[in-house]
Design a protein around this motif. Structure first.
Motif, short mmCIF file in Angstrom:
data_model
loop_
_atom_site.label_atom_id
_atom_site.label_comp_id
_atom_site.label_asym_id
_atom_site.label_seq_id
_atom_site.Cartn_x
_atom_site.Cartn_y
_atom_site.Cartn_z
N UNK A 126 10.76 -18.51 7.41
CA UNK A 126 11.44 -17.18 7.30
C UNK A 126 10.15 -16.19 8.08
N UNK A 127 11.06 -15.37 8.58
CA UNK A 127 10.42 -14.09 9.20
C UNK A 127 10.81 -13.03 8.61
N UNK A 128 9.67 -12.06 8.20
CA UNK A 128 10.19 -10.83 7.49
C UNK A 128 9.73 -9.77 8.45
N UNK A 129 10.52 -8.62 8.80
CA UNK A 129 10.36 -7.75 9.61
C UNK A 129 10.49 -6.39 8.96
N UNK A 130 9.72 -5.51 9.07
CA UNK A 130 9.93 -4.24 7.98
C UNK A 130 9.13 -3.19 8.86
N UNK A 131 9.58 -1.71 8.27
CA UNK A 131 8.65 -0.72 8.47
C UNK A 131 8.67 -0.13 7.11
N UNK A 132 7.23 0.36 6.65
CA UNK A 132 7.16 1.07 5.69
C UNK A 132 5.56 0.69 5.13
N UNK A 133 5.52 0.83 3.76
CA UNK A 133 4.19 0.69 3.32
C UNK A 133 3.54 -0.86 3.57
N UNK A 134 2.66 -1.00 3.95
CA UNK A 134 2.02 -2.42 4.26
C UNK A 134 2.15 -3.13 3.30
N UNK A 135 2.57 -4.40 3.48
CA UNK A 135 2.85 -5.49 2.35
C UNK A 135 1.64 -6.18 2.37
N UNK A 186 0.91 -1.26 -0.11
CA UNK A 186 -0.07 -0.14 -0.03
C UNK A 186 0.87 1.27 0.02
N UNK A 187 1.46 1.72 -1.09
CA UNK A 187 2.38 2.68 -1.40
C UNK A 187 1.75 4.02 -0.68
N UNK A 188 0.59 4.30 -1.09
CA UNK A 188 -0.16 5.54 -0.84
C UNK A 188 -0.58 5.77 0.59
N UNK A 189 -0.51 4.61 1.38
CA UNK A 189 -1.01 4.80 2.78
C UNK A 189 -0.06 4.79 3.80
N UNK A 190 -0.55 5.23 4.94
CA UNK A 190 0.42 5.38 6.16
C UNK A 190 1.25 4.01 6.47
N UNK A 191 2.52 4.17 6.70
CA UNK A 191 3.41 3.04 6.98
C UNK A 191 3.14 2.25 8.20
N UNK A 192 3.41 1.06 8.28
CA UNK A 192 3.14 0.21 9.45
C UNK A 192 4.57 -0.21 9.92
#
Length: 280
Positions: free
Chosen positions: A197-206, A167-173
Protein backbone atom coordinates in the motif's frame (compact mmCIF):
# COMPACT_ATOMS: atom_id res chain seq x y z
CA UNK A 1 -28.34 -5.17 2.34
CA UNK A 2 -26.27 -8.19 1.26
CA UNK A 3 -24.87 -9.92 4.35
CA UNK A 4 -21.80 -12.13 4.70
CA UNK A 5 -24.12 -15.12 5.06
CA UNK A 6 -25.85 -14.13 1.81
CA UNK A 7 -22.49 -13.97 0.03
CA UNK A 8 -21.44 -17.35 1.36
CA UNK A 9 -24.73 -18.86 0.21
CA UNK A 10 -25.09 -17.21 -3.19
CA UNK A 11 -21.56 -16.61 -4.51
CA UNK A 12 -19.20 -19.28 -5.92
CA UNK A 13 -16.58 -18.45 -3.28
CA UNK A 14 -15.41 -21.45 -1.30
CA UNK A 15 -17.42 -23.91 -3.38
CA UNK A 16 -16.56 -26.54 -5.94
CA UNK A 17 -17.24 -25.09 -9.38
CA UNK A 18 -17.85 -26.58 -12.79
CA UNK A 19 -15.56 -24.63 -15.09
CA UNK A 20 -17.55 -23.57 -18.13
CA UNK A 21 -15.58 -23.28 -21.35
CA UNK A 22 -18.39 -21.72 -23.38
CA UNK A 23 -19.18 -18.02 -23.17
CA UNK A 24 -21.30 -17.42 -20.04
CA UNK A 25 -21.67 -13.79 -18.89
CA UNK A 26 -24.26 -14.90 -16.32
CA UNK A 27 -21.39 -16.27 -14.22
CA UNK A 28 -20.47 -12.76 -13.05
CA UNK A 29 -21.61 -12.19 -9.45
CA UNK A 30 -22.05 -8.48 -8.56
CA UNK A 31 -21.96 -7.36 -4.92
CA UNK A 32 -23.38 -3.94 -3.96
CA UNK A 33 -20.74 -1.60 -2.57
CA UNK A 34 -23.13 0.29 -0.32
CA UNK A 35 -23.46 -2.35 2.40
CA UNK A 36 -19.86 -2.00 3.54
CA UNK A 37 -19.94 1.75 2.98
CA UNK A 38 -22.83 1.97 5.42
CA UNK A 39 -20.50 0.53 8.06
CA UNK A 40 -18.17 3.47 7.40
CA UNK A 41 -21.12 5.91 7.46
CA UNK A 42 -20.53 6.77 3.80
CA UNK A 43 -23.82 7.90 2.33
CA UNK A 44 -24.52 10.40 -0.41
CA UNK A 45 -21.44 12.14 -1.80
CA UNK A 46 -18.34 10.04 -1.32
CA UNK A 47 -15.19 11.62 0.19
CA UNK A 48 -13.11 10.07 -2.58
CA UNK A 49 -13.05 9.09 -6.23
CA UNK A 50 -10.97 6.30 -7.69
CA UNK A 51 -10.64 3.06 -9.57
CA UNK A 52 -10.42 -0.66 -9.04
CA UNK A 53 -7.76 -1.88 -11.46
CA UNK A 54 -7.99 -5.58 -12.27
CA UNK A 55 -5.32 -7.44 -14.22
CA UNK A 56 -6.28 -10.77 -15.77
CA UNK A 57 -3.32 -12.96 -16.71
CA UNK A 58 -5.21 -16.12 -17.72
CA UNK A 59 -7.29 -14.96 -20.67
CA UNK A 60 -7.63 -17.17 -23.74
CA UNK A 61 -10.08 -17.76 -26.59
CA UNK A 62 -10.24 -19.45 -30.00
CA UNK A 63 -10.23 -17.87 -33.42
CA UNK A 64 -12.72 -19.09 -36.00
CA UNK A 65 -10.28 -21.81 -37.13
CA UNK A 66 -10.05 -23.17 -33.58
CA UNK A 67 -6.57 -21.87 -32.78
CA UNK A 68 -6.10 -20.57 -29.22
CA UNK A 69 -5.00 -17.01 -28.52
CA UNK A 70 -3.90 -15.47 -25.23
CA UNK A 71 -3.80 -11.95 -23.83
CA UNK A 72 -3.52 -9.98 -20.62
CA UNK A 73 -6.49 -7.77 -19.79
CA UNK A 74 -6.60 -4.62 -17.68
CA UNK A 75 -10.04 -3.66 -16.38
CA UNK A 76 -10.61 -0.29 -14.70
CA UNK A 77 -13.89 0.04 -12.78
CA UNK A 78 -14.87 3.40 -11.24
CA UNK A 79 -15.13 3.53 -7.46
CA UNK A 80 -18.58 5.12 -7.74
CA UNK A 81 -20.00 2.16 -9.65
CA UNK A 82 -22.82 0.48 -7.69
CA UNK A 83 -21.14 -2.92 -7.51
CA UNK A 84 -17.91 -4.82 -7.18
CA UNK A 85 -17.53 -8.20 -8.88
CA UNK A 86 -16.78 -11.22 -6.72
CA UNK A 87 -13.36 -12.40 -7.86
CA UNK A 88 -14.01 -16.12 -8.30
CA UNK A 89 -17.03 -15.34 -10.47
CA UNK A 90 -14.78 -13.04 -12.50
CA UNK A 91 -12.35 -15.93 -12.99
CA UNK A 92 -15.13 -18.33 -13.98
CA UNK A 93 -16.45 -15.78 -16.45
CA UNK A 94 -13.04 -15.30 -18.06
CA UNK A 95 -12.57 -19.05 -18.29
CA UNK A 96 -15.84 -19.29 -20.18
CA UNK A 97 -13.97 -17.86 -23.19
CA UNK A 98 -11.48 -20.75 -23.27
CA UNK A 99 -13.35 -22.73 -25.95
CA UNK A 100 -15.32 -19.83 -27.39
CA UNK A 101 -14.68 -18.92 -31.03
CA UNK A 102 -14.42 -15.20 -31.76
CA UNK A 103 -13.74 -13.25 -34.92
CA UNK A 104 -10.99 -11.08 -33.45
CA UNK A 105 -9.48 -9.60 -30.29
CA UNK A 106 -11.75 -6.61 -30.91
CA UNK A 107 -14.77 -8.91 -30.63
CA UNK A 108 -13.47 -10.18 -27.27
CA UNK A 109 -12.85 -6.62 -26.10
CA UNK A 110 -16.41 -5.61 -26.97
CA UNK A 111 -17.87 -8.51 -24.97
CA UNK A 112 -15.66 -7.80 -21.96
CA UNK A 113 -16.65 -4.12 -21.91
CA UNK A 114 -20.34 -4.96 -22.27
CA UNK A 115 -20.50 -7.72 -19.66
CA UNK A 116 -18.27 -6.09 -17.06
CA UNK A 117 -20.03 -2.73 -17.38
CA UNK A 118 -23.31 -4.56 -16.75
CA UNK A 119 -21.80 -6.32 -13.73
CA UNK A 120 -20.24 -3.24 -12.13
CA UNK A 121 -23.34 -1.20 -13.02
CA UNK A 122 -21.29 1.52 -14.74
CA UNK A 123 -19.04 1.81 -17.80
CA UNK A 124 -15.64 0.20 -17.33
CA UNK A 125 -12.46 0.54 -19.36
CA UNK A 126 -10.84 -2.61 -20.75
CA UNK A 127 -7.44 -2.87 -22.42
CA UNK A 128 -5.92 -5.98 -23.98
CA UNK A 129 -2.21 -6.66 -24.26
CA UNK A 130 -1.75 -9.25 -26.98
CA UNK A 131 0.99 -11.85 -27.07
CA UNK A 132 3.24 -9.87 -29.41
CA UNK A 133 3.26 -6.99 -26.90
CA UNK A 134 3.96 -8.95 -23.71
CA UNK A 135 7.50 -7.58 -23.66
CA UNK A 136 6.10 -4.09 -23.17
CA UNK A 137 4.60 -4.96 -19.79
CA UNK A 138 6.73 -3.49 -17.02
CA UNK A 139 7.33 -4.11 -13.34
CA UNK A 140 7.97 -1.59 -10.59
CA UNK A 141 7.56 -0.83 -6.91
CA UNK A 142 5.83 1.96 -5.01
CA UNK A 143 8.03 4.96 -4.26
CA UNK A 144 7.93 6.56 -0.83
CA UNK A 145 9.20 6.26 2.73
CA UNK A 146 9.17 2.59 3.77
CA UNK A 147 7.27 2.11 7.02
CA UNK A 148 8.42 -1.50 7.33
CA UNK A 149 11.87 -0.37 8.49
CA UNK A 150 10.37 0.47 11.90
CA UNK A 151 11.03 -2.03 14.71
CA UNK A 152 7.78 -2.45 16.62
CA UNK A 153 6.16 -4.74 19.16
CA UNK A 154 2.72 -5.70 17.83
CA UNK A 155 -0.05 -7.30 19.85
CA UNK A 156 -3.26 -6.23 18.07
CA UNK A 157 -4.25 -7.62 14.67
CA UNK A 158 -7.57 -5.89 14.14
CA UNK A 159 -7.80 -2.42 12.51
CA UNK A 160 -8.08 0.26 15.19
CA UNK A 161 -8.45 3.80 13.81
CA UNK A 162 -7.79 5.27 17.25
CA UNK A 163 -4.16 4.19 16.83
CA UNK A 164 -3.67 6.79 14.10
CA UNK A 165 -1.93 9.99 15.18
CA UNK A 166 -0.86 13.17 13.41
CA UNK A 167 0.88 16.41 14.37
CA UNK A 168 -2.28 18.50 14.12
CA UNK A 169 -0.69 21.62 15.64
CA UNK A 170 2.41 21.66 13.43
CA UNK A 171 3.13 22.81 9.89
CA UNK A 172 1.69 20.56 7.17
CA UNK A 173 3.88 18.25 5.10
CA UNK A 174 3.58 16.36 1.84
CA UNK A 175 4.87 12.81 1.66
CA UNK A 176 4.36 9.27 0.43
CA UNK A 177 4.44 6.35 2.83
CA UNK A 178 4.69 2.71 1.76
CA UNK A 179 4.22 -0.66 3.42
CA UNK A 180 4.38 -4.21 2.07
CA UNK A 181 2.88 -5.64 5.27
CA UNK A 182 -0.78 -5.25 4.38
CA UNK A 183 -2.60 -8.54 4.83
CA UNK A 184 -6.30 -9.17 5.29
CA UNK A 185 -8.64 -12.12 4.76
CA UNK A 186 -11.40 -12.84 2.26
CA UNK A 187 -14.75 -11.80 3.69
CA UNK A 188 -16.34 -15.16 2.86
CA UNK A 189 -13.63 -17.85 2.81
CA UNK A 190 -11.10 -16.39 5.25
CA UNK A 191 -8.26 -17.02 2.76
CA UNK A 192 -5.36 -14.58 3.14
CA UNK A 193 -5.03 -11.57 0.82
CA UNK A 194 -1.55 -10.05 0.56
CA UNK A 195 -0.83 -6.51 -0.55
CA UNK A 196 1.39 -3.47 -0.66
CA UNK A 197 0.00 0.00 0.00
CA UNK A 198 1.09 3.54 -0.82
CA UNK A 199 -0.39 6.46 1.13
CA UNK A 200 0.18 9.91 -0.36
CA UNK A 201 -1.04 12.93 1.56
CA UNK A 202 -0.66 16.63 2.30
CA UNK A 203 -1.52 17.86 5.77
CA UNK A 204 -0.51 17.30 9.40
CA UNK A 205 2.39 14.87 9.53
CA UNK A 206 1.18 11.35 10.22
CA UNK A 207 3.00 9.47 12.95
CA UNK A 208 4.67 6.62 11.08
CA UNK A 209 4.71 4.10 13.94
CA UNK A 210 1.01 4.57 14.56
CA UNK A 211 0.25 4.17 10.85
CA UNK A 212 2.24 0.96 10.58
CA UNK A 213 0.54 -0.47 13.67
CA UNK A 214 -2.81 0.42 12.13
CA UNK A 215 -1.99 -1.24 8.79
CA UNK A 216 -0.69 -4.41 10.44
CA UNK A 217 -3.99 -4.42 12.33
CA UNK A 218 -5.73 -5.66 9.18
CA UNK A 219 -3.91 -8.98 9.51
CA UNK A 220 -6.93 -10.86 10.92
CA UNK A 221 -9.59 -8.61 9.39
CA UNK A 222 -12.15 -10.04 6.96
CA UNK A 223 -13.05 -7.75 4.05
CA UNK A 224 -12.63 -7.64 0.31
CA UNK A 225 -9.69 -5.67 -1.13
CA UNK A 226 -11.79 -2.69 -2.19
CA UNK A 227 -13.44 -2.45 1.22
CA UNK A 228 -10.11 -2.54 3.08
CA UNK A 229 -8.73 0.34 1.01
CA UNK A 230 -11.84 2.44 1.59
CA UNK A 231 -11.62 1.73 5.32
CA UNK A 232 -7.97 2.81 5.36
CA UNK A 233 -8.80 5.99 3.44
CA UNK A 234 -11.72 6.96 5.69
CA UNK A 235 -9.89 6.20 8.94
CA UNK A 236 -6.83 8.27 7.95
CA UNK A 237 -9.02 11.12 6.68
CA UNK A 238 -11.02 11.29 9.91
CA UNK A 239 -8.21 10.71 12.40
CA UNK A 240 -5.31 12.58 10.75
CA UNK A 241 -7.25 15.25 8.83
CA UNK A 242 -5.09 15.60 5.69
CA UNK A 243 -6.18 18.13 3.09
CA UNK A 244 -5.13 15.73 0.32
CA UNK A 245 -5.11 11.96 0.56
CA UNK A 246 -4.77 8.97 -1.74
CA UNK A 247 -4.53 5.30 -0.85
CA UNK A 248 -3.39 2.80 -3.49
CA UNK A 249 -3.02 -0.93 -2.79
CA UNK A 250 -1.53 -3.58 -5.05
CA UNK A 251 -2.70 -7.06 -4.06
CA UNK A 252 -1.11 -10.32 -5.12
CA UNK A 253 -3.01 -12.34 -7.68
CA UNK A 254 -5.33 -15.25 -7.04
CA UNK A 255 -6.73 -17.39 -9.83
CA UNK A 256 -4.87 -15.35 -12.41
CA UNK A 257 -6.39 -12.05 -11.21
CA UNK A 258 -5.00 -9.21 -9.15
CA UNK A 259 -7.11 -6.34 -7.78
CA UNK A 260 -5.59 -2.92 -7.16
CA UNK A 261 -7.94 -0.37 -5.56
CA UNK A 262 -7.07 3.35 -5.61
CA UNK A 263 -8.97 6.02 -3.70
CA UNK A 264 -8.13 9.74 -3.72
CA UNK A 265 -9.65 13.13 -2.94
CA UNK A 266 -7.31 15.12 -5.18
CA UNK A 267 -6.34 14.99 -8.82
CA UNK A 268 -2.77 14.77 -10.04
CA UNK A 269 -3.93 15.09 -13.63
CA UNK A 270 -3.47 11.39 -14.39
CA UNK A 271 -4.65 7.99 -13.26
CA UNK A 272 -2.36 5.80 -11.11
CA UNK A 273 0.18 3.64 -12.87
CA UNK A 274 -0.34 -0.09 -13.28
CA UNK A 275 3.18 -1.41 -12.74
CA UNK A 276 3.12 -5.01 -11.51
CA UNK A 277 5.22 -5.30 -8.37
CA UNK A 278 7.57 -8.14 -7.44
CA UNK A 279 4.95 -10.15 -5.51
CA UNK A 280 2.34 -9.89 -8.24
Amino acid sequence: MTTTNDLAELSPLGKSSAYRSDYAPELLFPIPRQGKRDELELRGTLPFFGLDIWNAYELSWLNQRGKPHVAVAKVSAPADSPNIIESKSFKLYLNSFNQTKLDSPQALLALLKQDLSNGFGAPVQVELTLQEDFGKLKMGEFDGVLLDRLDLDITDYTPSPQLLKAALDEAPVEEKLVSHLLKSNCLVTGQPDWGSVQIEYAGPQIDQESLLRYLIGFREHNEFHEQCVERIFVDILRQCKPQKLSVYARYTRRGGLDINPWRSNFSTGHMPGNLRNARQ
